[in-house]
Scaffold this active site. Sequence first.
Site, PDB file in Angstrom:
ATOM      1  N   SER A  22      53.332  68.341  58.176  1.00 14.26           N
ATOM      2  CA  SER A  22      54.360  69.204  58.763  1.00 14.26           C
ATOM      3  C   SER A  22      53.606  70.278  59.524  1.00 14.26           C
ATOM      4  CB  SER A  22      55.182  69.855  57.649  1.00 14.26           C
ATOM      5  OG  SER A  22      55.937  70.942  58.157  1.00 14.26           O
ATOM      6  N   TYR A  74      56.981  75.463  50.127  1.00 19.08           N
ATOM      7  CA  TYR A  74      56.841  74.325  51.039  1.00 19.08           C
ATOM      8  C   TYR A  74      55.550  74.446  51.859  1.00 19.08           C
ATOM      9  CZ  TYR A  74      58.150  70.838  54.606  1.00 19.08           C
ATOM     10  OH  TYR A  74      58.180  69.750  55.454  1.00 19.08           O
TER      11      TYR A  74
HETATM   12  N1  LIG Z   1      62.835  67.458  58.911  1.00 21.70           N
HETATM   13  C1  LIG Z   1      61.875  68.266  59.320  1.00 21.70           C
HETATM   14  O1  LIG Z   1      62.113  69.236  60.054  1.00 21.70           O
HETATM   15  C2  LIG Z   1      60.444  68.005  58.941  1.00 21.70           C
HETATM   16  C3  LIG Z   1      59.441  68.693  59.626  1.00 21.70           C
HETATM   17  C4  LIG Z   1      58.115  68.466  59.297  1.00 21.70           C
HETATM   18  C5  LIG Z   1      57.789  67.563  58.306  1.00 21.70           C
HETATM   19  N2  LIG Z   1      58.787  66.917  57.644  1.00 21.70           N
HETATM   20  C6  LIG Z   1      58.380  65.989  56.596  1.00 21.70           C
HETATM   21  O2  LIG Z   1      58.913  64.703  56.868  1.00 21.70           O
HETATM   22  C7  LIG Z   1      59.015  63.975  55.643  1.00 21.70           C
HETATM   23  C8  LIG Z   1      60.388  63.352  55.557  1.00 21.70           C
HETATM   24  O3  LIG Z   1      61.360  64.371  55.531  1.00 21.70           O
HETATM   25  P1  LIG Z   1      62.776  64.203  56.254  1.00 21.70           P
HETATM   26  O4  LIG Z   1      62.986  65.413  57.078  1.00 21.70           O
HETATM   27  O5  LIG Z   1      62.887  62.868  56.863  1.00 21.70           O
HETATM   28  O6  LIG Z   1      63.752  64.348  54.972  1.00 21.70           O
HETATM   29  P2  LIG Z   1      64.892  63.361  54.447  1.00 21.70           P
HETATM   30  O7  LIG Z   1      65.491  64.073  53.271  1.00 21.70           O
HETATM   31  O8  LIG Z   1      65.779  62.946  55.564  1.00 21.70           O
HETATM   32  O9  LIG Z   1      64.065  62.096  53.953  1.00 21.70           O
HETATM   33  C9  LIG Z   1      63.308  62.159  52.774  1.00 21.70           C
HETATM   34  C10 LIG Z   1      63.583  60.923  51.943  1.00 21.70           C
HETATM   35  O10 LIG Z   1      62.819  61.062  50.745  1.00 21.70           O
HETATM   36  C11 LIG Z   1      63.660  60.769  49.629  1.00 21.70           C
HETATM   37  N3  LIG Z   1      63.180  61.514  48.468  1.00 21.70           N
HETATM   38  C12 LIG Z   1      63.243  62.846  48.256  1.00 21.70           C
HETATM   39  N4  LIG Z   1      62.728  63.147  47.059  1.00 21.70           N
HETATM   40  C13 LIG Z   1      62.323  61.982  46.503  1.00 21.70           C
HETATM   41  C14 LIG Z   1      61.718  61.656  45.275  1.00 21.70           C
HETATM   42  N5  LIG Z   1      61.422  62.581  44.345  1.00 21.70           N
HETATM   43  N6  LIG Z   1      61.441  60.352  45.021  1.00 21.70           N
HETATM   44  C15 LIG Z   1      61.749  59.379  45.925  1.00 21.70           C
HETATM   45  N7  LIG Z   1      62.335  59.655  47.115  1.00 21.70           N
HETATM   46  C16 LIG Z   1      62.618  60.930  47.391  1.00 21.70           C
HETATM   47  C17 LIG Z   1      65.050  61.190  50.053  1.00 21.70           C
HETATM   48  O11 LIG Z   1      66.062  60.521  49.301  1.00 21.70           O
HETATM   49  C18 LIG Z   1      65.060  60.794  51.520  1.00 21.70           C
HETATM   50  O12 LIG Z   1      65.495  59.467  51.712  1.00 21.70           O
HETATM   51  C19 LIG Z   1      58.696  64.975  54.529  1.00 21.70           C
HETATM   52  O13 LIG Z   1      57.343  64.822  54.149  1.00 21.70           O
HETATM   53  C20 LIG Z   1      58.876  66.321  55.214  1.00 21.70           C
HETATM   54  O14 LIG Z   1      58.118  67.335  54.602  1.00 21.70           O
HETATM   55  C21 LIG Z   1      60.106  67.104  57.939  1.00 21.70           C
END
Ligand SMILES: NC(=O)c1ccc[n+]([C@@H]2O[C@H](COP(=O)([O-])OP(=O)(O)OC[C@H]3O[C@@H](n4cnc5c(N)ncnc54)[C@H](O)[C@@H]3O)[C@@H](O)[C@H]2O)c1
Length: 260
Positions: free
Chosen positions: A143, A156
């Site tokens: 991230s 975070y």
């Molecule tokens: N959305 C953003 O702005 C953003 C920015 C930078 C980085 N990220 C990173 O991207 C990655 C994905 O995030 P996202 O935004 O797609 O979120 P999201 O919530 O849409 O997807 C995350 C998925 O992980 C699953 N999950 C959560 N906790 C879990 C657990 N304990 N065990 C198994 N599955 C679990 C959720 O059910 C979901 O399907 C993460 O590492 C996040 O830190 C997101």
Amino acid sequence: MSALESKVAFVSGGADGIGLAVVERFIQEGARVAVLDINQEKLAALQVQHPERVCTVCGDVTSYEDNQKVVELAVQRFGRLDTFVGNAAIFDYFAPLSRIQSEQLASSFDRLFRVNVLGYMNGVKASLDALKASQGNIVLTVSNSGFYPGGGGILYVTSKHAVVGLIKQLAYELAPDIRVNGVSPGATDTEMKSVEGVSRKSQPLNHIDGFHEKAAQAVPLKRIAAPADHTSLYVLLASNEQSPMTTGCVIHSDGGWIAR
Ligand SMILES: NC(=O)c1ccc[n+]([C@@H]2O[C@H](COP(=O)([O-])OP(=O)(O)OC[C@H]3O[C@@H](n4cnc5c(N)ncnc54)[C@H](O)[C@@H]3O)[C@@H](O)[C@H]2O)c1
């Protein structure tokens, strides 16, 4: 030939958001994918959509056994494992340390770090033998919060800095057999959930008031990403043909935080 023809990947958190976009892109590139996610409903929908190319385990990334089940299933169904994509994580509502109640701090820290850091370690450890056998690779979702303050709260941001350390140390430990890299998205339009105990509200990331506008204004490219905007970078790092000499590296896909 497609970039990941006949390859097999394990994607954690692949039922929604960025992980789901990676799963769909890997399938387009010829791969088959084993997905670990805690959301049974979304996993079922994914399985219906790709009955031949996807297998799923409903479980928690903080459980080593659940990660092990995914690797066993991938090898049983698809015969091998070439890539582990660690991706499941939770957020913290941008909560600063001063706003977290002292009696909540330890439990919120434990849960967030177990999901965001231990979850990736569990996936790597469970995948090691299969990845050594295939001379495979690992791609971890970081991230902008792995590098800069202000894009998340105290829990975070520190957890994502830990993921950068994890990538460097694993690249060192697992060379020359397994390459280890990261993709670092910036604000992305997803329903990422937050850890309990840091806010009275309970809403997904893209429902937080002003999220889209504030996140877009924070970066030179002036927009937030869609999950699919990042997926080419995962393909690049998962392909031993396309990035054979790259390990210990994180590619930024964040709208230009470094150029602010
Ligand atoms: N959305 C953003 O702005 C953003 C920015 C930078 C980085 N990220 C990173 O991207 C990655 C994905 O995030 P996202 O935004 O797609 O979120 P999201 O919530 O849409 O997807 C995350 C998925 O992980 C699953 N999950 C959560 N906790 C879990 C657990 N304990 N065990 C198994 N599955 C679990 C959720 O059910 C979901 O399907 C993460 O590492 C996040 O830190 C997101």
